[in-house]
Design a protein around this motif. Structure first.
Motif, PDB file in Angstrom:
ATOM      1  N   ASP A 120      40.956  -1.597  41.945  1.00 34.58           N
ATOM      2  CA  ASP A 120      40.498  -0.519  42.812  1.00 34.58           C
ATOM      3  C   ASP A 120      41.092  -0.643  44.211  1.00 34.58           C
ATOM      4  N   GLN A 121      41.205  -1.873  44.713  1.00 32.44           N
ATOM      5  CA  GLN A 121      41.810  -2.083  46.030  1.00 32.44           C
ATOM      6  C   GLN A 121      43.274  -1.658  46.041  1.00 32.44           C
ATOM      7  N   ILE A 122      43.970  -1.954  44.963  1.00 31.28           N
ATOM      8  CA  ILE A 122      45.379  -1.569  44.865  1.00 31.28           C
ATOM      9  C   ILE A 122      45.504  -0.049  44.836  1.00 31.28           C
ATOM     10  N   GLU A 123      44.669   0.595  44.046  1.00 31.45           N
ATOM     11  CA  GLU A 123      44.766   2.040  43.874  1.00 31.45           C
ATOM     12  C   GLU A 123      44.375   2.808  45.132  1.00 31.45           C
ATOM     13  N   SER A 124      43.443   2.282  45.904  1.00 37.96           N
ATOM     14  CA  SER A 124      42.941   3.012  47.069  1.00 37.96           C
ATOM     15  C   SER A 124      43.612   2.613  48.380  1.00 37.96           C
ATOM     16  N   ALA A 125      44.436   1.578  48.368  1.00 42.11           N
ATOM     17  CA  ALA A 125      45.050   1.098  49.612  1.00 42.11           C
ATOM     18  C   ALA A 125      45.951   2.169  50.226  1.00 42.11           C
ATOM     19  N   CYS A 126      45.818   2.319  51.531  1.00 45.22           N
ATOM     20  CA  CYS A 126      46.637   3.275  52.274  1.00 45.22           C
ATOM     21  C   CYS A 126      47.762   2.548  53.011  1.00 45.22           C
ATOM     22  N   SER A 127      47.436   1.451  53.665  1.00 42.34           N
ATOM     23  CA  SER A 127      48.436   0.670  54.413  1.00 42.34           C
ATOM     24  C   SER A 127      48.642  -0.670  53.727  1.00 42.34           C
ATOM     25  N   LEU A 128      49.893  -0.973  53.390  1.00 43.58           N
ATOM     26  CA  LEU A 128      50.245  -2.229  52.726  1.00 43.58           C
ATOM     27  C   LEU A 128      51.293  -2.914  53.590  1.00 43.58           C
ATOM     28  N   LEU A 129      50.934  -4.042  54.167  1.00 47.36           N
ATOM     29  CA  LEU A 129      51.756  -4.695  55.183  1.00 47.36           C
ATOM     30  C   LEU A 129      52.527  -5.883  54.620  1.00 47.36           C
ATOM     31  N   PHE A 130      53.856  -5.846  54.771  1.00 49.31           N
ATOM     32  CA  PHE A 130      54.693  -6.976  54.381  1.00 49.31           C
ATOM     33  C   PHE A 130      54.579  -8.104  55.405  1.00 49.31           C
ATOM     34  N   VAL A 131      54.582  -9.342  54.905  1.00 52.69           N
ATOM     35  CA  VAL A 131      54.676 -10.515  55.762  1.00 52.69           C
ATOM     36  C   VAL A 131      55.621 -11.502  55.079  1.00 52.69           C
ATOM     37  N   PRO A 132      56.612 -12.029  55.804  1.00 50.75           N
ATOM     38  CA  PRO A 132      57.592 -12.916  55.160  1.00 50.75           C
ATOM     39  C   PRO A 132      56.943 -14.190  54.624  1.00 50.75           C
ATOM     40  N   GLY A 133      57.336 -14.581  53.425  1.00 50.15           N
ATOM     41  CA  GLY A 133      56.763 -15.773  52.810  1.00 50.15           C
ATOM     42  C   GLY A 133      57.116 -17.065  53.521  1.00 50.15           C
ATOM     43  N   ASP A 134      58.182 -17.056  54.310  1.00 48.37           N
ATOM     44  CA  ASP A 134      58.564 -18.269  55.033  1.00 48.37           C
ATOM     45  C   ASP A 134      57.940 -18.335  56.428  1.00 48.37           C
ATOM     46  N   ARG A 135      56.983 -17.425  56.701  1.00 47.29           N
ATOM     47  CA  ARG A 135      56.272 -17.439  57.972  1.00 47.29           C
ATOM     48  C   ARG A 135      54.764 -17.532  57.727  1.00 47.29           C
ATOM     49  N   PRO A 136      54.292 -18.672  57.228  1.00 45.30           N
ATOM     50  CA  PRO A 136      52.856 -18.806  56.942  1.00 45.30           C
ATOM     51  C   PRO A 136      51.988 -18.672  58.184  1.00 45.30           C
ATOM     52  N   ASP A 137      52.587 -18.876  59.358  1.00 45.89           N
ATOM     53  CA  ASP A 137      51.838 -18.694  60.605  1.00 45.89           C
ATOM     54  C   ASP A 137      51.434 -17.243  60.817  1.00 45.89           C
ATOM     55  N   ARG A 138      52.077 -16.347  60.102  1.00 44.33           N
ATOM     56  CA  ARG A 138      51.761 -14.921  60.242  1.00 44.33           C
ATOM     57  C   ARG A 138      50.781 -14.412  59.183  1.00 44.33           C
TER      58      ARG A 138
END
Length: 276
Positions: free
Chosen positions: A6-24
């Motif tokens: 349900d979260q996947i289907e209703s999500a409006c904003s999906l934010l990328f974060v680089p996998g090599d930046r765990p601080d983010r």
């Protein structure tokens, strides 16, 4: 926390974060985005991909939710990415999705533990969008406009050049009984004019969400994808007229119109219920 269908289907904003930046990762999770996508593919250099995968695994092991954009099936890192995501039942965004058999094999190898978000970003993927959207395990499609434009030899921000691809993905998702798809990125991080124009086009074509590359983009995406006051007023007037065929402001109202009004009402309720 496992991300639900349900979260996947209703999500409006999906934010990328680089996998090599765990601080983010925590900053992204606290940004107001409906979902975050830990990117193990384009955002990460080849030598850093194993470390990025370990970072994602640690985040998931701590109980946090995220989608995982794995490396394309058939590449050296892809199997390890998928195995890691399945270990935590994390949804998987699949780059270069264009073959339903490949998606089905991914479902088999992950024992169905990871819902799939096919990323349509090749000409073959566009032409086979119906098969991709109907693939076992696929929950919601997304458009990869930058990679697709590169293959087509057009600008990734050219609305006319990518109109066919966008409409094809929206139509395929509907034909497959899937929820509406997610539109691609706006690369101008703080270009509000371009972002607003991109959202307006995406909404008009039938998308209900957008991939984001910076927290600045989240609030405008939420605001402009939410039903406008005029849309909500129209929906309320239609629904108040009842279920029978009738006229509202001189326009015929029948079952399809009622269904659209209900979708607008429901989208408005979801938007008001989600803290921003």
């Amino acid at each position: 926390m496992t991300v639900s269908r349900d979260q996947i289907e209703s999500a409006c904003s999906l934010l990328f974060v680089p996998g090599d930046r765990p601080d983010r990762f925590a900053k992204a999770a606290d940004s107001g985005a409906d979902l975050i996508i830990i990117d193990l593919e384009d955002a990460v250099a080849e030598l850093d991909k194993p470390c990025a995968r370990e970072n994602a695994a640690e985040w998931l092991a701590q109980g946090h939710g995220a989608l995982i954009r794995i490396n394309p099936p058939g590449t050296p890192e892809s199997d390890a990415d998928a195995e890691m995501a399945a270990r935590y039942a994390a949804p998987v965004m699949v780059p270069k999705s264009e073959d339903s058999a490949v998606l089905a094999d991914l479902v088999r190898r992950t024992a169905g533990r990871s819902p799939l978000i096919p990323l349509v970003e090749t000409a073959a993927g566009v032409e086979r969008a119906m098969d991709v959207c109907a693939a076992a395990g696929a929950v919601r499609a997304a458009l990869g406009n930058v990679d697709l434009a590169r293959q087509l030899g057009v600008a990734h921000d050219d609305h006319l050049a990518l109109a066919y691809a966008r409409s094809k993905v929206v139509s395929a998702a509907a034909a497959a009984g899937m929820c509406p798809p997610v539109d691609g990125v706006t690369t101008g991080i703080r270009d509000l004019e371009a972002l607003t124009a991109d959202i307006a086009l995406a909404r008009r074509l039938g998308f209900t969400g957008k991939l984001c590359i910076h927290p600045f983009q989240i609030a405008p995406v939420a605001a402009h994808f939410a039903p406008s006051e005029n849309e909500q007023m129209w929906a309320r007037s239609v629904l108040a007229a009842g279920d029978s065929v009738t006229l509202v402001d001189g326009h015929m109202v029948d079952k399809p119109v009622l269904e659209r009004a209900r979708r607008i009402r429901d989208a408005a309720l979801r938007s008001s219920a989600v803290p921003r």
